[in-house]
Design a protein around this motif. Structure first.
Motif, PDB file in Angstrom:
ATOM      1  N   HIS A 420       0.475  57.939  64.690  1.00 11.51           N
ATOM      2  CA  HIS A 420       0.851  59.094  63.868  1.00 11.51           C
ATOM      3  C   HIS A 420       1.037  58.799  62.381  1.00 11.51           C
ATOM      4  CE1 HIS A 420       1.579  61.572  67.453  1.00 11.51           C
ATOM      5  NE2 HIS A 420       2.186  60.518  67.984  1.00 11.51           N
ATOM      6  N   CYS A 424      -1.414  57.808  56.655  1.00 15.82           N
ATOM      7  CA  CYS A 424      -0.769  57.989  55.354  1.00 15.82           C
ATOM      8  C   CYS A 424      -0.103  56.710  54.855  1.00 15.82           C
ATOM      9  CB  CYS A 424       0.263  59.113  55.426  1.00 15.82           C
ATOM     10  SG  CYS A 424      -0.440  60.750  55.780  1.00 15.82           S
ATOM     11  N   HIS A 465      11.912  66.769  60.751  1.00 14.93           N
ATOM     12  CA  HIS A 465      11.633  67.912  59.883  1.00 14.93           C
ATOM     13  C   HIS A 465      10.628  67.618  58.773  1.00 14.93           C
ATOM     14  CE1 HIS A 465      14.943  70.131  61.762  1.00 14.93           C
ATOM     15  NE2 HIS A 465      15.649  69.023  61.688  1.00 14.93           N
ATOM     16  N   GLY A 466      10.297  66.351  58.583  1.00 16.71           N
ATOM     17  CA  GLY A 466       9.344  65.999  57.548  1.00 16.71           C
ATOM     18  C   GLY A 466       9.958  65.984  56.162  1.00 16.71           C
ATOM     19  N   PRO A 468       8.719  67.894  52.993  1.00 15.81           N
ATOM     20  CA  PRO A 468       7.717  68.815  52.433  1.00 15.81           C
ATOM     21  C   PRO A 468       7.283  68.459  51.019  1.00 15.81           C
ATOM     22  CG  PRO A 468       9.450  70.033  53.562  1.00 15.81           C
ATOM     23  CD  PRO A 468       9.903  68.601  53.502  1.00 15.81           C
ATOM     24  N   GLY A 471       4.672  65.899  51.301  1.00 15.25           N
ATOM     25  CA  GLY A 471       3.556  66.181  52.197  1.00 15.25           C
ATOM     26  C   GLY A 471       3.695  65.582  53.581  1.00 15.25           C
ATOM     27  N   MET A 472       4.842  65.007  53.898  1.00 14.17           N
ATOM     28  CA  MET A 472       5.042  64.423  55.223  1.00 14.17           C
ATOM     29  C   MET A 472       5.392  65.522  56.212  1.00 14.17           C
ATOM     30  SD  MET A 472       7.833  61.591  56.466  1.00 14.17           S
ATOM     31  CE  MET A 472       8.214  61.395  58.213  1.00 14.17           C
ATOM     32  N   PRO A 473       4.668  65.634  57.330  1.00 13.30           N
ATOM     33  CA  PRO A 473       4.968  66.675  58.322  1.00 13.30           C
ATOM     34  C   PRO A 473       6.122  66.250  59.223  1.00 13.30           C
ATOM     35  CG  PRO A 473       3.116  65.382  59.073  1.00 13.30           C
ATOM     36  CD  PRO A 473       3.484  64.839  57.712  1.00 13.30           C
ATOM     37  N   GLY A 474       6.722  67.209  59.901  1.00 19.87           N
ATOM     38  CA  GLY A 474       7.725  66.912  60.910  1.00 19.87           C
ATOM     39  C   GLY A 474       7.062  66.688  62.259  1.00 19.87           C
ATOM     40  N   PHE A 475       7.705  65.886  63.097  1.00 23.00           N
ATOM     41  CA  PHE A 475       7.110  65.530  64.389  1.00 23.00           C
ATOM     42  C   PHE A 475       7.934  66.047  65.562  1.00 23.00           C
ATOM     43  CE2 PHE A 475       5.509  62.414  61.392  1.00 23.00           C
ATOM     44  CZ  PHE A 475       4.162  62.350  61.714  1.00 23.00           C
ATOM     45  N   LYS A 478       5.756  67.048  68.336  1.00 23.28           N
ATOM     46  CA  LYS A 478       4.820  66.035  68.830  1.00 23.28           C
ATOM     47  C   LYS A 478       5.510  64.856  69.505  1.00 23.28           C
ATOM     48  CE  LYS A 478       1.356  67.020  65.260  1.00 23.28           C
ATOM     49  NZ  LYS A 478       0.555  66.459  64.136  1.00 23.28           N
TER      50      LYS A 478
END
Length: 680
Positions: A420, A424, A465-466, A468, A471-475, A478
Motif C-alpha cells: 500500500h 508513494c 484518516h490520511g 489530505p 495527498g495521503m489517503p486513509g486506509f 482497506k
C-alpha cells in the motif's frame, strides 16, 4: 464519639451521644437493606438478566462462587453484629465503659469499610499490594473525615445553644481534635488518592526509555500522566473530585485559622463563634457529599488504564518532539525568565500593598503599574514558551493498542507497506516512490528519526484518516484495525533501524536504549518460548545465518558454547530468509524453526549502518548478522562481519573479545525498565 470527645457530665453532651447512637442504629439498618439491594443489582449485572435480581438460584450462585459474594456475606455479618451491639448497648457500657463500647463500634465500622477494598478496583490493579493498600488508606481516611462531620455539626450546634460552660468546653475540645483528625485524614486522602489515580490512569510506572535526557524524560512522564486525566471519563471524574476538594480545604482553613482561635476566648461571643463554625462545617459537609457522589461514580467507571483515550485538543505539549527545533530552547528559556520576573513583580506588589493605601496617592499608582507589569510578563512568558513546545494532536494521539510490538506484527506491517505504501514512500521509505512527484507535498522520509517523535496514536490516525494536505489517503476501508497497528509497529521498527546505525560490535557501558521487538519461536527440538522469557535470567546472542556462508561461524560458536553458557548467555540460531534446511551438523545451542522468518524480517530492519542505509525497506540482507541482547531486553551491540572495520568495533570471531562484551553487560545493574510490550 471515641475520637471527638471523651465522657462529659453536661446534659448537652449526653444528648449528643444519645442522638448519635440512635442515628447509628438507623444507619446500620439502612446499610443492611442497601447491601441486599446491591446484591440484587450485582446478580442482574453478572447474569445479564434483570429477572435474576429476584431469583434465589442466581443470587446463591453469586454468593457461593465469587469473591464479591464472600465479601458481601462478611460485610453483612459485620452490620448484623453492629446492630446487636447497639441493641445491647446498656449492658455493654456497664461492662466495658463508654470508651470501650465506642472503640468496639469504631473497630467494626472500619472493618466494614476496609472489606470493600477486596471487591473494588484495588483488588484488580497491579501491583495489587500497592493498589490495595492505597484504596484501604483512602477509604478509611475518607470514612473518618466525612463520617465525623455530621457528629461535629450536631455537637457544635448543641454547644452554641447551651449556656453550660462545661458543654462548650467539651465541644471546643472535640472541634480541636477533629481539626487534627481531619487534617491527617485529608493528607492521607491526597497521598493515597494520588497513588490510586496514577495506577488507574495507566500512567508510566518507570522512567521513559529510548535515550531520553532528564528534561525530555521528565516532560514525557508528565505528558503520559496528564493525558489520561483529560482524555478519559475516569480522568475527568478524578479532576472533578480534585476540584471539589479545593473549596473544602478553603472552608476548613477558614474554620481553623479564623473561628477556632475565637472558641474558648472570652473576648468573643461564643454563641456567634460556634454558630459560625457550624455554618461553615455544614457547607463543608454538603461539598463532601458531592465528592462522595463523584467517588461512587468513579468506582463504577472503567479505569483509564483499560479504556481508550480520546484526546479533545488539536495540539499537545511535547519536549521530545520539539526540543531539537530551531530556537525552541531559547524561546522556552526566555519564557521561563519572564515567568520568574512575573513572580518577582507579584511579590513586590504584595509587599507594597501591606504598607500603603492602595486607593490613593502616587504609591497606589506605582502598585497598579507593578501589577500590570507582572500580568504582562506572565502572559508574555506563557505566549513565548508554550507554543514552542506544541505539536499537532488528534483524537487517537494517546490511543492504546492491544497489538504487541512483536516481530510477527512488524513482519506483517512490512508486507502491508509493500502493498500500500511503496508507490508513494518508495522501496527504501525515503519518500521517492513513483507517485511521489504527482502529490501536492512530498511524502515523509521514513528513514529519518521523526517517526519516533510522534505517538503511535498519531500514526494510527494518519493511516486511518490520511493526510489530505499531502495527498495521503486513509486506509480505514482497506486495512483492519489490527493491520493498521501492524503498520504502526513496522514504522516504529523502521525508525529504530535508523537509530540503530550507530550500533557497533562494542558494548557502550551503561547506555541501554534500543528496544528490539519480541518474537515467539519454536526450536528444532520442539521447545516453544519467546525472547522475552529470557529476561532477568540471561543474556542472548541472536545469530542470523545463511548457509553455507555462516557454517564456519556456527561451528565456532558450537565449540565456544560452554564458555558462553558459563557467562549465563544463550545462543539462538535463526536462519535468514531464503535459507533452506538446518545446518548439516547438529549444534549444541537452540536453532529456531517456526517463527524464524518473522524474527529475521523484523531484525533486518535494524541492520542499517552509517554508510549503508539500504536501498529497500529491509536493505540488502547480509550473509550473517548477530545481536547481543542483555538480560533486561535491550540490544547492546551488533556484528556484521563485512562491516567490522567500518564500525570501529572488534571482530566477534575473536571469542575473547566477544566474551569481554558479555562480561560488560552482565556486570551492569538494571539501568532502565525492560522494554514495554506495546509502543506509545
Amino acid at each position: 464519639m471515641l475520637l471527638l470527645a471523651g465522657p462529659c457530665p453536661a446534659s448537652a453532651a449526653a444528648r449528643w451521644r444519645h442522638t448519635l447512637l440512635i442515628a447509628a442504629w438507623w444507619l446500620a439498618v439502612l446499610l443492611l437493606f442497601a447491601g441486599v439491594g446491591l446484591l440484587m443489582v450485582q446478580t442482574a449485572s453478572v447474569t445479564g438478566r434483570a429477572e435474576s435480581a429476584l431469583r434465589w438460584a442466581d443470587i446463591s450462585r453469586l454468593l457461593e462462587n465469587s469473591r464479591f459474594g464472600s465479601v458481601w456475606q462478611a460485610r453483612q455479618a459485620i452490620v448484623l453484629v453492629l446492630l446487636i451491639l447497639l441493641a445491647a448497648q446498656r449492658r455493654l457500657v456497664a461492662w466495658c465503659g463508654e470508651r470501650g463500647f465506642d472503640a468496639l463500634l469504631l473497630f467494626l465500622a472500619l472493618t466494614h469499610v476496609a472489606a470493600a477494598v477486596l471487591t473494588g478496583h484495588g483488588a484488580a490493579t497491579e501491583p495489587i499490594w500497592l493498589a490495595g493498600s492505597g484504596h484501604l488508606v483512602h477509604l478509611l481516611a475518607a470514612g473518618l473525615w466525612a463520617g465525623g462531620l455530621p457528629a461535629l455539626i450536631l455537637g457544635i450546634q448543641l454547644a452554641a445553644r447551651s449556656d453550660d460552660p462545661v458543654a462548650r468546653t467539651h465541644f471546643a475540645v472535640a472541634l480541636r481534635r477533629f481539626s487534627v483528625l481531619a487534617t491527617a485524614s485529608v493528607l492521607l486522602i491526597v497521598v493515597s488518592g494520588s497513588v490510586i489515580g496514577y495506577l488507574q490512569l495507566g500512567a508510566p510506572r518507570a522512567w521513559p526509555g529510548g535515550g531520553d535526557g532528564l528534561l525530555s524524560g521528565l516532560f514525557t512522564l508528565l505528558e503520559r500522566t496528564a493525558a489520561p486525566l483529560i482524555a478519559s471519563n475516569y480522568g475527568l471524574l478524578v479532576l472533578a473530585k480534585i476540584g471539589l476538594l479545593v473549596p473544602v480545604l478553603l472552608l476548613a482553613a477558614r474554620v481553623r485559622f479564623d473561628y477556632m482561635p475565637r472558641v474558648g476566648d472570652s473576648r468573643f461571643d461564643q454563641r456567634a463563634s460556634l454558630a459560625g463554625v457550624a455554618r461553615l462545617v455544614r457547607i463543608e459537609l454538603a461539598v463532601v457529599l458531592v465528592i462522595l457522589l463523584a467517588a461512587a461514580t468513579i468506582s463504577g467507571t472503567l479505569p483509564a488504564a483499560h479504556d481508550q483515550l480520546v484526546w479533545p485538543f488539536s495540539f499537545r505539549f511535547s519536549v521530545a518532539a520539539t526540543w531539537s527545533g530551531a530556537w525552541v530552547a531559547w524561546r522556552v528559556a526566555g519564557g521561563a525568565l519572564l515567568l520568574v520576573i512575573s513572580v518577582v513583580l507579584g511579590a513586590a506588589v504584595r509587599q507594597r500593598l501591606r504598607g500603603i493605601d492602595a486607593k490613593a496617592g502616587a504609591g497606589a499608582a506605582r502598585v497598579r503599574g507593578l501589577a500590570a507589569a507582572a500580568a504582562f510578563t506572565l502572559l508574555a512568558g506563557l505566549a513565548l514558551g508554550l507554543p514552542a513546545l506544541t505539536v499537532d494532536a488528534y483524537p487517537d494521539t494517546y490511543r492504546r493498542t492491544d497489538t504487541a510490538y512483536a516481530a510477527v506484527s512488524v513482519a506483517r506491517g512490512a508486507e502491508l507497506y509493500g502493498q500500500h505504501c511503496v508507490a508513494c514512500h518508495g522501496t527504501g521509505g525515503k519518500g521517492d516512490g513513483p507517485k511521489a512527484a504527482r502529490l501536492p507535498k512530498r511524502p515523509a522520509n521514513l528513514t529519518e528519526p521523526h517517526t519516533a517523535l510522534h505517538t503511535a496514536g498519531d500514526m494510527f490516525w494518519w493511516l486511518t484518516h490520511g493526510l489530505p494536505a499531502g495527498g495521503m489517503p486513509g486506509f480505514e476501508s482497506k486495512l483492519s484495525v489490527e493491520e493498521r497497528w501492524d503498520m504502526v509497529n513496522f514504522l516504529r521498527a523502521f525508525s529504530a533501524g535508523y537509530q540503530a546505525r550507530i550500533l557497533t560490535s562494542s558494548v557502550v557501558p551503561g547506555k541501554p536504549w534500543l528496544a528490539p521487538p519480541d518474537f515467539n519461536f519454536t526450536t528444532t527440538a520442539g521447545t516453544s518460548t519467546t525472547l522475552k522469557d529470557y529476561r532477568e535470567r540471561q543474556a542472548v546472542l541472536l545469530v542470523f545465518y545463511a548457509l553455507p556462508l555462516s557454517q564456519a561461524r556456527l561451528d565456532q560458536l558450537a565449540s565456544s558454547y560452554a564458555a558462553l553458557r558459563a557467562r549465563n548467555t544463550e545462543v539462538l540460531a535463526i536462519p535468514l530468509p531464503d535459507t533452506r534446511g538446518p545446518p548439516p551438523v547438529a549444534l549444541p545451542y537452540p536453532q529456531v524453526s517456526d517463527g524464524a522468518h518473522e524474527a529475521a524480517m523484523a531484525y533486518l530492519l535494524l541492520r542499517r549502518t552509517l554508510s549503508d542505509p539500504g536501498r529497500s525497506v529491509l536493505g540488502e540482507p547480509p550473509p550473517h548478522l548477530e545481536f547481543l541482547i542483555d538480560r533486561f531486553g535491550y540490544a547492546r551491540a551488533r556484528w556484521l562481519p563485512a562491516n567490522t572495520v567500518e564500525t570501529q568495533g572488534g571482530d566477534w570471531r575473536d571469542m575473547d573479545f566477544l566474551l569481554r562484551q558479555i562480561d560488560l553487560i552482565n556486570a551492569e545493574p538494571r539501568l532502565l525498565p525492560s522494554p514495554d510490550d506495546h509502543i506509545h
